[in-house]
Design an enzyme around this catalytic site. Structure first.
Site, PDB file in Angstrom:
ATOM      1  N   HIS A 121       0.696  -1.304   0.099  1.00 54.80           N
ATOM      2  CA  HIS A 121       0.040   0.015  -0.164  1.00 54.80           C
ATOM      3  C   HIS A 121       0.836   1.151  -0.023  1.00 54.80           C
ATOM      4  CE1 HIS A 121      -3.419   2.739   0.942  1.00 54.80           C
ATOM      5  NE2 HIS A 121      -4.135   1.929   0.410  1.00 54.80           N
ATOM      6  N   PRO A 122       0.402   2.154  -0.971  1.00 50.73           N
ATOM      7  CA  PRO A 122       1.315   3.386  -0.982  1.00 50.73           C
ATOM      8  C   PRO A 122       1.243   4.705  -0.051  1.00 50.73           C
ATOM      9  CG  PRO A 122      -0.351   3.582  -2.593  1.00 50.73           C
ATOM     10  CD  PRO A 122      -0.726   2.301  -1.959  1.00 50.73           C
ATOM     11  N   CYS A 123       0.161   4.520   1.024  1.00 50.54           N
ATOM     12  CA  CYS A 123      -0.066   5.625   1.690  1.00 50.54           C
ATOM     13  C   CYS A 123       1.137   6.322   2.477  1.00 50.54           C
ATOM     14  CB  CYS A 123      -1.006   4.995   2.810  1.00 50.54           C
ATOM     15  SG  CYS A 123      -0.620   3.889   4.013  1.00 50.54           S
ATOM     16  N   ARG A 124       2.110   5.734   2.905  1.00 50.46           N
ATOM     17  CA  ARG A 124       3.083   6.181   3.455  1.00 50.46           C
ATOM     18  C   ARG A 124       4.336   6.327   2.683  1.00 50.46           C
ATOM     19  NH1 ARG A 124       4.639   4.295   8.695  1.00 50.46           N
ATOM     20  NH2 ARG A 124       5.421   6.409   9.087  1.00 50.46           N
TER      21      ARG A 124
END
Length: 166
Positions: A121-124
């Protein structure tokens, strides 16, 4: 450092591909068509699990929503069957707290191929890339160096020694 435009991603992906060619590595730059963001990097490798030899195909794509590189993967057993999410977690994330798994590795549609893939997941990602004091000249390379080992994708040290792009 952190956020990338599509053109920056594409330029840096091409640089990584060029380094790969110089090193005799197997990265491929795939272009579905000339529309952004339909170009991505891909590489395959075999990983030994407890019971089987797993073929893993990695894709580094551009996330339009987050404006960062994003790592997608598919893992297949030697008989060609696809590993499900639980099997991929056991293969790559066995030491990760189970509550954190959905925040790290999830299943979603590949943004170019429109089929289900596993994805980090790219959220951070932007936040992690910004933590480096001296900005990298190639954030795609930095991204793979940081996130790849979580899913057994390792770059040769020579990638970091190429002063033309790092």
């Amino acid at each position: 450092m952190g956020d990338l435009s599509w053109n920056e991603f594409l330029s840096q992906a091409k640089q990584l591909y060029d380094i790969s060619q110089e090193l005799g590595d197997a990265w491929i730059l795939q272009e579905k068509d000339s529309n952004p963001p339909n170009t991505f990097l891909t590489i395959s490798q075999k990983i030994k699990s407890q019971k089987d030899l797993i073929n893993v195909e990695y894709h580094v794509v551009y996330s339009v929503s987050y404006q960062v590189p994003m790592l997608f993967l598919q893992a297949h057993r030697s008989d060609g069957s696809l590993l499900d999410l639980d099997a991929v977690w056991r293969l790559f994330m066995s030491e990760t707290n189970s509550e954190d798994l959905y925040q790290i590795l999830t299943q979603m549609d590949h943004p170019v191929l429109f089929r289900p893939f596993m994805a980090l997941h790219p959220c951070r990602t932007a936040e992690v890339l910004k933590q480096f004091g001296e900005p990298s000249k190639n954030q795609v390379l930095t991204f793979i160096s940081l996130y790849g080992p979580k899913v057994q994708l390792h770059l040769q040290n020579a990638y970091g020694l190429t002063t033309k792009y790092t």
